[in-house]
Each structure stands twice: as structure tokens, then as C-alpha cells.
Design an enzyme around this catalytic site. Structure first.
Site: not given
Ligand code: NAP
Ligand code: MG
Length: 500
Positions: A303, A245, A192, A250, A402, A268
Site C-alpha cells: 500500500c 484494502g 474476513k 473503503g 494505484e 486503511e
């Protein structure tokens, strides 16, 4: 491939591009069962490129069923490794052959410079799939050192049906990091892509089929996270979820697994990478250039972006000047222009989120030294200029959360211990960098920094041979390298009594 094309040439290719926009299930493009679609938007202009099938639970069910049937049939899972290798190599070749088209799709869909999609994302994705294809018939299983009464074989078997859910910042590359090792080890997959960037994943599905990957082995279902993504996470017949993501999503996947069939999950997730520059760095120009690229490359939507510049007090002003001089040249521009080094932010929501963080930084008392605003508004797209804050305290929101945009926070330190302490003072642990010419300091820092990768006197270096992934809330499990294959295989012991 295509890096030499001019802006006009890219524009003309873009105008004649056609878009695959359906789900790919069991070897065929199909509409979503519901008939629903969503708009796929070019973030550089705000225009709708195409309407994409909005897959949901019903489509994930269809795709998982096809994947399971193919797996049970053994058309891929039981194929001789040498043959599987050839098919994956052909798949990689086809991605390369269609590199110009795929680079265009990636750039139009998510706003990254064509220069990067054509020279990094697409060739990197092909290389990743080829590398796992090449590796797959060079890995041997084990015989355990038992006593003479037994032969114990330790074999790796594919887990079965793998669900892959990926983000929009490197749409094809993040998918390739899953596809390569998952298919090489004989699994079937349901992928996806992110709703912001589904086009390349949809297009490569037919290239996979053309390469010879049997029907049902590689399925792509575009759709929303809350519907299609959640359906993968909660599916009773998905054996493994591989996710890239945010940490927030997560954590949902861990919950979905616990509330369904205890499927294996690897995550991740995000990062807040400390880029530590000591006063004895071997080359301050190189360190500052890497610091600028480390945060402004891919619009900061990386990331492992070096979002915290942690710099020794005595050289801080000098380093900031150098970083700003590099950033000056990175003005955001038309992603289709091969000269553009920074493109558009992926969508309006993300742009507003980044601008919100910039306001928060100002509000908390950080000193804005460069940028801070939306630019190129006349083009209708979502562009933010390179932004640099000085006098950031590591407790501030801009140092802890982030941002996923072109915003650099500068924090100063007095000695190496303080630098490490600040570097580790985050919930994340994806990557870290340290610049020093002192080998003892470099080794000590590399050991002390809690991160999946530590760069010494470089930033964002690496290739497919080395594992990538996080400590702490950056997740667990590794992409890239042979270690990635662990995620997609079960170890089976067969103990044979030969003592009778
Ligand atoms: P995201 O919001 O977490 O989305 C990632 C994927 O999860 C998308 O396909 C998304 O679907 C799906 N999703 C969203 N909500 C979901 C839910 N409730 N249940 C199931 N699936 C759901 O992340 P993003 O904004 O796309 O990407 C940015 C993040 O990715 C950053 O945090 C970045 O650090 C991280 N990242 C990490 C790495 C790494 O290797 N560690 C690499 C790249 C990016 P839709 O978007 O389609 O709704
Ligand atoms: Mg898009």
C-alpha cells in the site's frame, strides 16, 4: 526459524502440507451454511491448493452471534488483564512455533517469496500480537481534574464486536495489525480474509483457541467481499469495522455503516507514495537502492509502495541508472526458492490489471526504460518483471492511480517547492519520503507532505511502536502503536457526586 531451508526442503515441506479450509466459528471449524466453496489458487503455478468454504451472510450472522454471546458472557471482555496478556503471548508463541508452516501457507497462497514470509510476515505478525499482549496491562485510565464535588472517571471499554476485513498483500500481517489491538482491548472479532489469501487466517484460528482464547471471541469467515464482506459492513450487531484494502471498497464500508447501524469504521486504504530524492541526498546509492526496493518489494503489492520516484532533474539520469542496476537483480522467480526476491502477482486479474497500466503508461507517452512484460509463463503462474518508466507527467494515469504492482514512474522536478507540490498532487496520503542532507529542507518537506508517515533519508522504515495509516483518501484511523487501541475502545465517563 526456517530461512536457512533450501528450495528442495521447502518443496518437500510444501508437498506434505495439509490445509485448513473451513470457517472457524464459535471455537469450531465448520463448512459454509450454503455448502459452497471456492478454489484457493497458488499464483506461482495456477494450481488449486484446496477448496475453501465460501462464507456468506448466513455464516457472518452465525459468527457475529457467537462473538456477541462471548462478549456478553465476559469470558474474554471481563477477563483480568494479566490473564488476557498471557493468552495473547501464548498465541504469539504458537504463531512463531508454527512459523514454517504458516510461511509456506502464505507463500503458496499469494505468491510472495518464502524468504519474506518466513522472515517478515510471520515473525512480524507474532511480534504484533505479543506487543499488544504486553501492552494491555500497562495502560491506565484517567480521573478528570473536576472540582472537589465530583470524581469523574474516564474509562476505556471495548466497543464489543469488531468486524475485520483485510487484503491479500500481507494476509497475516494486516490481520495481526487488527487482531492485536482489538483482542487486547477485550473485544470479540469476526475476521474476513481476502478470497485470494485465506489460508493463514483460517489456520491461526485454532492456534488462538489452543492459546486459550475462549470460544466465540475470535472467528474467521472466508468468503467474497460482495457477500461476506458486505454482510459484516451492514450487520446491525457489529459495533466496529476495521478495514484494510482499496479506497473504492473503503467507501463502500462508509455507505454500509450509514445504511445500517452507524457502526464505527476505520479505513486503511491505498497510496501513491512520492519518494522525493533531492540532489543533495546524503548517499545516492542508498537512495536508489531504497527506491528500487520501495517499489519492487512484495512485487509492488504494497500500500505504501514508492510508486512515484520524484527526483531532482540534475541527478535524474544517474538515479535511474542506479535503480535499474538494483532492479536487474530482482528477476521474479519461484517463491519457494529462498534466493527469490520477487515472486508471483497474486492472481490473473491483478496481473492483467498491472499489465493494463503498463500499456496505459506507454500510450500516454511515458518512456519505458525497463521491463514491462509478463515473464516465466512456462511455470503457469503470474509474474511481471520490474518495470520503470521515465518522463512521466504527474497527470498521467500511471502517476495518479494505484497500480499495486512492480511499476515505477519517474517524475523530475527543479526545486523543493515543486517536489512537494507534485508529491501532494494525488488523492492519497499514506506515506512519503524525502532524501536530503539539508535539515531545514527535510523538516519543511516533512511538514508540508500530507501523509500519515514521512520518511527522511530512508524508505518504508518503522516498527510496531509507530502509528501507520493515511491522510486524504488513504483512509483514517491508525494501525500499530498504542494509538491503534483507540479504534477498538469507547471512552466512558462515570461522574460521581461526592459533594453531598
Ligand atoms: P480490496 O479489493 O479493497 O479488498 C480488500 C478486502 O475487502 C478483501 O477482503 C475483499 O474481499 C473485501 N471486499 C471487496 N469488495 C467488497 C465489498 N463490495 N464489500 C465488502 N468487502 C469487500 O483490496 P485488495 O485488492 O484485497 O488489496 C489491495 C488494496 O489494499 C490496495 O488498494 C492497497 O493499497 C490496500 N492496502 C492498504 C494498506 C494500508 O495499510 N493502508 C495495507 C495493505 C493494502 P475479497 O477480495 O475476498 O472479495
Ligand atoms: Mg491464493
Amino acid at each position: 526459524m526456517s530461512a536457512a531451508l533450501s528450495l528442495d526442503a521447502w518443496k518437500s515441506q510444501a508437498s506434505s502440507l495439509s490445509y485448513r479450509n473451513q470457517a472457524f466459528i464459535d471455537g469450531k471449524y465448520v463448512d459454509a451454511a450454503s455448502g459452497e466453496t471456492f478454489d484457493c489458487i497458488n499464483p506461482a503455478t495456477g494450481e488449486v491448493l484446496t477448496k475453501v468454504a465460501a462464507g456468506d451472510k448466513a455464516d457472518i450472522d452465525r459468527a457475529v452471534k457467537a462473538a456477541r454471546t462471548a462478549f456478553e458472557k465476559g469470558s474474554w471482555s471481563q477477563m483480568a488483564p494479566a490473564k488476557r496478556k498471557k493468552i495473547l503471548q501464548k498465541f504469539a508463541d504458537l504463531i512463531e512455533k508454527h512459523g514454517t508452516e504458516l510461511a509456506l501457507l502464505e507463500t503458496l497462497d499469494m505468491g510472495k517469496p518464502i524468504r519474506d514470509s518466513s522472515s517478515i510476515d510471520i515473525p512480524g505478525s507474532a511480534n504484533c500480537i505479543r506487543w499488544y499482549g504486553e501492552a494491555l496491562d500497562k495502560i491506565y485510565d484517567e480521573i478528570a481534574p473536576t472540582g472537589p464535588e465530583a470524581v469523574a472517571m474516564i474509562r476505556r471499554e471495548p466497543v464489543g464486536v469488531v468486524g475485520a476485513v483485510v487484503p491479500w498483500n500481507f494476509p497475516l500481517m494486516m490481520a495481526a495489525w487488527k487482531i492485536g489491538p482489538a483482542l487486547a482491548t477485550g473485544n470479540s472479532m469476526v475476521l474476513k480474509p481476502a478470497e485470494q489469501s485465506p489460508l493463514t487466517a483460517i489456520r491461526i484460528a485454532e492456534l488462538a483457541a489452543e492459546a486459550g482464547i475462549p470460544d466465540g471471541v475470535f472467528n474467521v469467515v472466508p468468503g467474497f467481499g460482495e457477500t461476506a464482506g458486505q454482510a459484516i459492513g451492514r450487520h446491525m450487531d457489529v459495533d466496529c469495522v476495521t478495514f484494510t484494502g482499496s479506497a473504492e471498497v473503503g467507501k463502500y464500508f462508509l455507505k454500509y455503516s450509514g445504511e445500517s447501524n452507524m457502526k464505527r469504521v476505520s479505513l486503511e486504504c491505498g497510496g501513491k507514495t512520492p519518494n522525493i530524492i533531492m540532489a543533495d541526498a546524503p548517499d545516492l546509492d542508498a537512495a536508489a537502492t531504497a527506491a528500487a526496493w520501495g517499489i519492487f518489494f512484495n512485487q509492488g503489492e504494497v500500500c505504501n509502495a514508492g510508486s512515484r520516484l520524484i527526483v531532482e532533474e540534475s541527478i535524474k539520469d544517474q538515479v535511474i541508472e542506479k535503480v535499474m542496476a538494483v532492479a536487474e537483480k530482482l528477476r521474479p522467480g519461484d517463491p519457494l526458492d529462498p534466493k527469490t526476491r520477487m515472486g508471483a502477482i497474486v492472481d490473473k486479474t491483478q496481473m492483467e490489471r498491472v499489465l493494463g497500466y503498463i500499456e496505459a503508461g506507454k500510450g500516454e507517452g511515458a518512456k519505458l526504460r525497463m521491463g514491462g512484460g509478463r515473464v516465466n509463463t512456462d511455470k503457469g503462474g503470474f509474474f511481471i518483471e520490474p518495470t520503470l518508466f521515465d518522463e512521466v507527467d504527474n497527470k498521467m494515469k500511471i502517476a495518479q492511480e494505484e497500480i499495486f504492482g512492480p511499476v515505477l514512474s519517474t517524475i523530475s522536478f527543479k526545486d523543493a517547492d515543486e517536489a512537494i507540490r507534485i508529491g501532494n498532487d494525488t488523492i492519497y496520503g499514506l506515506a512519503a519520503a524525502v532524501w536530503t542532507r539539508d535539515i531545514t529542507k527535510a523538516h519543511k518537506a516533512a511538514r508540508a507532505l500530507r501523509a500519515g508517515v514521512v520518511w527522511v533519508n530512508c524508505f518504508d522504515a518503522g516498527d510496531i511502536t509507530s502509528p501507520f495509516g493515511g491522510f486524504k483518501q488513504s483512509g483514517f484511523g491508525r494501525d500499530k502503536s498504542l494509538h491503534a487501541m483507540d479504534k477498538y475502545t469507547e471512552l466512558k465517563t462515570t461522574w460521581i457526586n461526592v459533594g453531598a
